[in-house]
Write an enzyme that holds these catalytic residues in place. Structure first.
Site, PDB file in Angstrom:
ATOM      1  CE1 TYR A 105    -144.858  85.242  12.154  1.00 57.57           C
ATOM      2  CE2 TYR A 105    -146.436  85.526  13.762  1.00 57.57           C
ATOM      3  CZ  TYR A 105    -145.355  86.087  13.108  1.00 57.57           C
ATOM      4  OH  TYR A 105    -144.812  87.434  13.283  1.00 57.57           O
ATOM      5  CG  PHE A 155    -122.722  91.340  30.884  1.00 58.75           C
ATOM      6  CD1 PHE A 155    -121.273  91.027  30.928  1.00 58.75           C
ATOM      7  CD2 PHE A 155    -123.197  91.269  29.565  1.00 58.75           C
ATOM      8  CE1 PHE A 155    -120.659  90.479  30.001  1.00 58.75           C
ATOM      9  CE2 PHE A 155    -122.577  90.792  28.536  1.00 58.75           C
ATOM     10  CZ  PHE A 155    -121.029  90.352  28.658  1.00 58.75           C
ATOM     11  CG  ASP A 172    -128.457  89.798  33.959  1.00 58.22           C
ATOM     12  OD1 ASP A 172    -128.611  88.739  33.159  1.00 58.22           O
ATOM     13  OD2 ASP A 172    -127.681  90.796  33.404  1.00 58.22           O
ATOM     14  CB  ALA A 190    -126.886  84.687  32.183  1.00 56.32           C
ATOM     15  CE  LYS A 242    -124.022  84.394  28.802  1.00 56.04           C
ATOM     16  NZ  LYS A 242    -124.706  85.284  27.692  1.00 56.04           N
ATOM     17  CG  HIS A 291    -114.332  94.915  23.630  1.00 54.30           C
ATOM     18  ND1 HIS A 291    -115.095  96.277  23.906  1.00 54.30           N
ATOM     19  CD2 HIS A 291    -114.987  93.993  23.966  1.00 54.30           C
ATOM     20  CE1 HIS A 291    -116.366  95.534  24.121  1.00 54.30           C
ATOM     21  NE2 HIS A 291    -116.216  94.350  24.390  1.00 54.30           N
TER      22      HIS A 291
END
Ligand code: P71
Length: 462
Positions: free
Chosen positions: A75, A127, A218, A220, A261, A454
């Site tokens: 843990y 994004f 950001d 990714a 990614k 969407h």
């Protein structure tokens, strides 16, 4: 010919295969009817080649799978946490880090610490989930990417760059106390997987310094971005991918990363901070525990952290990047040769088809790129995703459909997963669609959800 000009062969061989099957035309029709003409609602077993996203859909290496077996599921204090910490230090040069279950977990921990109510978060282009997290924290996201980003035919090599003049004007106009922080997305996903240049990042840093604003990445697709910098930016060709990555991260105060990614894993993310950000790190650490989990696992199993630690190194290999970025580019070039209009230059992780132009007989109110995604699936079993009018949603005040300039279909290529033969199959699908292109009909909503429509909308033919 010597050592150059070889065909681009994958720098790996295949040890495990996952069978995929293409349904018959009538089975595909039934499947799509059940899904309300929304490919998002298909079962993955109904899809032959899945180009919905490059997020968490890649293949891990034998070395990563071996790492899964040495997962330490304690843990607290798992050895894999320390291996990941070492990778983050080595690769990004950041001394402070927290694992998270995926990118949006990192956003959820960080953003409320930086954002005050109604204040702005300017960036090149946020994004969707990132913008949602900015808004959930009470802030307002603003896109200040260069104008070339909105011109599908501009071959500008760094269409992810921030418009520096626009950024300065924005800060001056609103006043620096109205700005929470600056966020640079590398590569710029919503702008088509387009890279940010190192020169642009340096200028953004200067502005952040001038106005005393925090600057975050950001990141990714940090390695794909570095590859483009090495190939396209003057004076960068001699640097290693690792050096370019280090320079980028040195210019920021910290980063959020979706490791699904360029982490080359199926799940995982991280939040990390540069030297001097210890206080913010401590605050983030406190929030991590109730939101994601204890500080040495953050919602991940020990084995997940090990796979990520190894993936973060593998993704920097130049032979891998050349084939990865090259595969996407090759798909784009073949589509152009087949007469399909796409965004140029081709981005790092996806080809964006200009559905609005290719199906110019369908009015934008009838969602041309959604219609294209439906016909592409029916024709071939290939799944792609609309990045256009459906994704854009309705205007919050008027309730009218927003009509974005660009209405695109994203063909997103998972990492190390499909061969060029699969890509040729996709090109052939477009050739066959071309023969009946003018007969393709638009669609309308049969059911329209109020938010993030969407994902779960249902459609009927217009
Ligand atoms: C993409 C995704 C994943 C996705 C998200 C929503 C619907 C369908 C697919 C995710 C990103 C990203 C950037 C630049 C943060 C996230 C969130 N992209 N920043 O493009 O591209 O990361 O999914 O790990 O939470 O398909 P997360």
């Amino acid at each position: 010919m010597g050592e150059s000009n070889w065909p681009q062969a994958e720098p790996y061989r295949i040890k495990v295969v996952e069978p995929i099957r293409r349904l018959s035309r009538s089975e595909r029709e039934q499947a799509l009817d059940r899904a309300g003409l929304n490919p998002f609602l298909l079962k993955s077993d109904e899809v032959f080649i899945d180009l919905l996203t490059d997020s968490g859909t890649g293949a891990m290496s034998d070395n990563q799978w071996a790492g899964m077996m040495v997962g330490d599921e304690s843990y607290a204090g798992s050895r894999n946490y320390y291996n990941l910490e070492k990778a983050v230090r080595d690769i990004f040069g950041y001394p402070f880090f927290l694992p998270t279950h995926q990118g949006r977990g990192a956003e959820n921990v960080l953003f409320p610490l930086l954002i005050e109510k109604n204040k702005y978060v300017p960036g090149n282009m946020h994004f969707d989930t990132t913008k949602a997290h900015i808004e959930m924290a009470g802030g307002r996201g603003v896109n200040l990417v260069r104008q070339e980003a909105y011109d599908l035919n501009s071959e500008y090599p760094f269409k992810g760059d921030m418009d520096i003049e626009a950024l300065v004007n924005f800060i001056e106009e609103k006043g620096k106390e109205q700005i929470s922080f600056i966020l640079m997305t590398i590569t710029c996903n919503s702008g088509g997987g387009q890279p940010v240049s190192l020169g642009n990042m340096q200028k953004v840093r200067e502005i952040a310094n001038k106005y005393a604003l925090p600057l975050f990445l950001d990141a990714a697709r940090f390695s794909e971005n570095a590859y483009f910098v090495k190939k396209r930016e003057q004076g960068q060709a001699e640097k290693s991918i690792g050096e370019i990555i280090r320079e980028f991260f040195c210019l920021a105060d910290g980063c959020t990363i979706s490791a699904k990614k360029d982490g080359l894993v199926n799940i995982g993310g991280l939040l990390a901070f540069a030297e001097g950000q210890e206080e913010l790190f401590q605050q983030a650490r406190e929030r991590l525990v109730p939101l994601e989990g204890f500080v040495t696992y953050g919602g991940l199993a020990g084995r997940d952290m090990e796979a990520m630690a190894r993936g973060l190194y593998e993704v920097q290999e130049e032979a891998y990047l050349a084939q990865r970025v090259g595969q996407v580019e090759r798909l784009g070039k073949k589509l152009i040769a087949a007469g399909v209009p796409i965004q140029k230059p081709v981005g790092g992780h996806a080809v964006f088809v200009d559905g609005k132009t290719w199906l110019s007989h369908i009015p934008q109110e009838q969602f041309p790129s959604q219609a294209l995604s439906i016909e592409l699936y029916l024709e071939s079993g290939v799944r792609a995703v609309e990045v256009g009018t459906i994704l854009a949603g309705r205007h919050p005040e008027t309730g009218e459909n927003i009509m974005p300039d660009l209405d695109l279909l994203r063909l997103t290529v998972p990492r190390r997963t499909y061969t060029d033969n699969h890509m040729d199959f996709v090109v052939e699908a477009f050739r066959r669609l071309d023969a009946r292109r003018e007969k393709i009909k638009g669609v309308r909503f049969a059911y329209e959800p109020k938010i993030l429509r969407h994902f779960t909308a249902r459609f009927a033919r217009a």
